[in-house]
Design a protein around this motif. Structure first.
Motif, PDB file in Angstrom:
ATOM      1  N   GLY A  24      13.561 -21.988   5.651  1.00 40.15           N
ATOM      2  CA  GLY A  24      12.430 -22.528   6.475  1.00 40.15           C
ATOM      3  C   GLY A  24      13.344 -24.230   5.806  1.00 40.15           C
ATOM      4  N   THR A  25      13.037 -25.115   6.294  1.00 34.00           N
ATOM      5  CA  THR A  25      13.157 -26.553   6.079  1.00 34.00           C
ATOM      6  C   THR A  25      13.165 -27.048   5.043  1.00 34.00           C
ATOM      7  OG1 THR A  25      10.686 -27.309   6.954  1.00 34.00           O
ATOM      8  CG2 THR A  25      12.462 -26.708   8.747  1.00 34.00           C
ATOM      9  N   SER A  26      12.098 -26.642   3.971  1.00 35.97           N
ATOM     10  CA  SER A  26      11.968 -27.202   2.038  1.00 35.97           C
ATOM     11  C   SER A  26      11.877 -25.426   1.237  1.00 35.97           C
ATOM     12  CB  SER A  26      10.795 -27.954   2.497  1.00 35.97           C
ATOM     13  OG  SER A  26      10.530 -28.738   0.956  1.00 35.97           O
ATOM     14  N   SER A  40      10.148 -26.604  -1.022  1.00 36.12           N
ATOM     15  CA  SER A  40       8.639 -25.770  -1.681  1.00 36.12           C
ATOM     16  C   SER A  40       8.229 -25.843  -3.192  1.00 36.12           C
ATOM     17  CB  SER A  40       7.411 -25.359  -0.925  1.00 36.12           C
ATOM     18  OG  SER A  40       7.403 -25.126   0.123  1.00 36.12           O
ATOM     19  N   ALA A  41       9.374 -26.575  -3.817  1.00 33.91           N
ATOM     20  CA  ALA A  41       9.300 -26.248  -5.119  1.00 33.91           C
ATOM     21  C   ALA A  41      10.304 -26.844  -6.242  1.00 33.91           C
ATOM     22  CB  ALA A  41       8.341 -24.941  -5.645  1.00 33.91           C
ATOM     23  N   SER A  42      10.762 -27.527  -7.429  1.00 31.56           N
ATOM     24  CA  SER A  42      11.303 -27.948  -8.078  1.00 31.56           C
ATOM     25  C   SER A  42      12.137 -26.303  -7.930  1.00 31.56           C
ATOM     26  CB  SER A  42      11.915 -28.779  -9.563  1.00 31.56           C
ATOM     27  OG  SER A  42      10.200 -27.665 -10.468  1.00 31.56           O
ATOM     28  N   GLY A  77      11.680 -23.128  -6.586  1.00 40.64           N
ATOM     29  CA  GLY A  77      12.757 -23.605  -5.444  1.00 40.64           C
ATOM     30  C   GLY A  77      14.241 -22.868  -5.323  1.00 40.64           C
ATOM     31  N   VAL A  97      11.767 -31.690  -6.289  1.00 37.68           N
ATOM     32  CA  VAL A  97      12.214 -31.041  -5.651  1.00 37.68           C
ATOM     33  C   VAL A  97      12.884 -30.122  -4.877  1.00 37.68           C
ATOM     34  CG1 VAL A  97      12.188 -31.778  -3.000  1.00 37.68           C
ATOM     35  CG2 VAL A  97      10.785 -29.944  -3.695  1.00 37.68           C
ATOM     36  N   PRO A 156      17.012 -29.181  -0.039  1.00 42.53           N
ATOM     37  CA  PRO A 156      16.259 -28.470   1.638  1.00 42.53           C
ATOM     38  C   PRO A 156      17.648 -27.932   1.940  1.00 42.53           C
ATOM     39  CG  PRO A 156      16.410 -30.687   1.350  1.00 42.53           C
ATOM     40  CD  PRO A 156      16.700 -30.167   0.573  1.00 42.53           C
TER      41      PRO A 156
END
Length: 444
Positions: free
Chosen positions: A126-128, A130-132, A137, A327, A330
Motif C-alpha cells: 500500500g501507499t502508507s 498507517s502507524a508508527s 507499521g 508514522v 512509506p
C-alpha cells in the motif's frame, strides 16, 4: 428523582443559581469596563502583533524582502513548478532548462529500476504503513533497507526516519541534555542547531573545518560536562568542501567525546565507489559514533537514517520521540532507496562520472575568475556574488537563458557571501557544463 446538594438544594438547582451568578458578574464587569478605565480592563489589552500572523516579525521580514525585490524588478526565484523528473534538465512552464537545482546526484530518481521497486512495494504494502513502526507499521522493506545501510557503513545496525531534518533534530534532541556539550562546525546545517536547542545542551561552534580550534575548546571545556558531542558534515551543502575527518576522529578519541557525521551530501559522492567520506579516508565504520545520512540525495527517496552500534540504534528505535511517535516510512520510499543503494554499488561509474563533471565545472569556473569559495568540486560548486540582490538578479538572468539555478541569500548565508549554488549530476554532459560556465562567466 433529583439528587440533593448542599443546604437541601438539588444539584440541578444549585448549578442554575451558580450560572446566574456568573452571568450577573460578567454583565457587571462589562458595564464597568464600558464606563471606567480599570486595571483589570487594561490587563486585557493585548497588542495585535501577538495574535495576528501577518504581524509576526518573521513574516514582516519576508514581506520586506519580497516587496523590495519587486520594486527592484527581481521576481521571486523560489517554488518553481517542475513538470517532470528533475535531472540534468527539467521542464518548467513547458520549457526545458539545464538544471542545477536538485540533489539527484547519481540520476537515480526516475531510474526505471528504482521506479519499479517503488511500484512493487505499493502493490504489496500500500501507499502508507498507517502507524508508527513500533505499533504496527513495521514492514520487511524497512529492515532490508536498514540492514543494507548498516552493511554499507560496516556497523551493527541502522534506523530510518521519515524526514532527514527530523533525523538530526530527534537524535540530538533525545540523546543529549542540559549537562552535556555539543560542539559543531560554524557552517553546520540548521537541523543540527534545532536538535541542540531541543536537547538543552550547551552549544559552542568552532571555525569551519578547524580541528585545532576544536581541540582547544575541548581542553578548556571537556571536564565541565558529562557527554560531549562533536558534529561535522561530510560535504558542506553551501560550500562544497569537506573536513579532515581522521584528524577529528583522533581528537574525539583523546577527549572521550562522541563524533557525529552528517553525510547528507557526501554519501554517493565521495569515495571510490560512492560510500562517502568514510571510504574517501579509508576509515572503519566504528571510527565515527553516529553516522547520519539522508535518502533524498543520491538514494532517490525521502527521509534520513542513523547508523552505528546496536545500543545507539535500539535506543533511538524504542525511545526517540521523532521515531517512536511518527508514522513509519512509506514502503515505496524505503523500496526506492534500497533499489538506488544497490544500483549505486553495482555501478561505481556513476560516482566516477559525477566527480569528473563536478571537477570540470570547478576548473572552468575558477579559470573564468568566478569566486567558488572553498569548493572541492564534489557535486556542489557555489558562485559567490557578495550580495543577495546580485545573486537574485543573476539567477533570473540565467533562467532567462535556459539555466535553472537557485540563489542562496541572506539569512541562509551572510549577506556578504550570497551566492548561486550549482548542484552537479552525473547526468550533466561536458558540453552542458561548458555552456553553463561560459554564460555564467559572461553574466556575473
Amino acid at each position: 428523582m433529583s439528587r440533593k446538594g448542599l443546604h437541601g438544594l438539588t444539584a440541578q438547582l444549585k448549578d442554575a443559581l451558580i450560572l446566574q451568578a456568573l452571568e450577573r458578574r460578567l454583565q457587571h464587569v462589562e458595564q464597568k469596563g464600558a464606563t471606567h478605565d480599570t486595571t483589570q480592563s487594561d490587563a486585557l489589552v493585548i497588542p495585535e502583533k501577538f495574535y495576528r500572523f501577518q504581524l509576526h516579525p518573521g513574516y514582516q521580514q519576508l514581506r520586506i524582502m519580497n516587496d523590495g525585490g519587486a520594486r527592484l524588478g527581481v521576481s521571486n526565484p523560489f517554488f518553481k513548478l517542475h513538470e517532470g523528473i528533475a535531472g540534468a534538465t527539467t521542464l518548467i512552464n513547458g520549457k526545458e532548462y539545464l538544471n542545477y537545482a536538485s540533489y539527484n546526484y547519481l540520476g537515480l530518481s526516475g531510474h526505471p529500476a528504482v521506479a519499479a521497486a517503488a511500484k512493487q512495494a505499493i502493490d504489496q504494502y500500500g501507499t502508507s504503513v498507517s502507524a508508527s513502526r513500533p505499533v504496527s507499521g513495521e514492514r520487511p522493506i524497512h529492515r532490508q533497507l536498514e540492514k543494507a545501510l548498516a552493511e554499507t557503513y560496516q556497523v551493527d545496525d541502522a534506523v530510518a526516519f521519515v524526514s532527514g531534518h527530523a533525523t538530526n533534530v530527534s537524535t540530538i534532541g533525545y540523546l543529549f541534555g542540559p549537562k552535556d556539550l555539543v560542539l559543531h562546525d560554524e557552517l553546520i546545517h540548521n537541523s543540527i542547531l534545532q536538535g541542540i536547542q531541543l536537547s538543552g545542551a550547551k552549544r559552542l561552534s568552532f571555525p569551519h573545518n578547524d580541528h585545532a580550534a576544536l581541540e582547544q575548546i575541548l581542553k578548556n571545556q571537556r571536564h565541565a560536562f558529562e557527554r560531549v558531542l562533536v558534529v561535522l558534515e561530510g560535504i558542506y551543502s553551501m560550500d562544497g568542501d569537506y573536513p579532515d575527518l581522521p584528524a577529528f576522529v583522533e581528537i574525539k578519541n583523546r577527549y572521550r567525546a562522541f563524533l557525529m557525521v552528517d553525510e547528507a551530501h557526501s554519501f554517493g559522492v565521495m569515495g571510490e565507489t560512492g560510500l562517502g567520506i568514510r571510504e574517501h579516508f579509508g576509515l572503519q565504520g566504528s571510527d565515527v559514533d553516529i553516522w547520519m545520512g539522508t535518502l533524498s540525495k543520491a538514494l532517490a527517496g525521502c527521509g534520513g537514517y542513523i547508523a552505528g552500534e546496536t545500543a545507539l540504534v535500539e535506543h533511538l528505535k524504542f525511545l526517540a520521540p521523532g521515531f517512536l511517535y511518527s508514522v513509519g516510512m512509506p514502503p515505496s520510499v524505503a523500496a526506492s532507496s534500497l533499489a538506488a543503494l544497490k544500483l549505486m554499488q553495482q555501478a561505481p561509474e556513476l560516482t566516477a562520472t559525477l566527480k569528473t563533471r563536478g571537477r570540470l565545472f570547478l576548473k572552468l569556473a575558477q579559470e573564468a575568475g568566478i569566486n567558488t569559495g572553498s569548493s572541492s568540486g564534489l557535486a556542489i560548486v557555489p558562485a559567490i556574488t557578495g550580495s543577495s540582490l546580485t545573486a537574485a538578479r543573476l539567477a533570473e538572468t540565467l533562467f532567462e537563458q535556459g539555466i535553472n539555478v537557485q540563489p542562496i541569500i541572506y539569512p541562509a548565508v551572510p549577506e556578504k557571501s550570497a551566492r548561486l549554488r550549482f548542484f552537479i549530476s552525473c547526468l550533466h554532459t561536458e558540453e552542458q557544463i561548458r555552456q553553463t560556465v561560459a554564460i555564467l562567466a559572461k553574466e556575473i
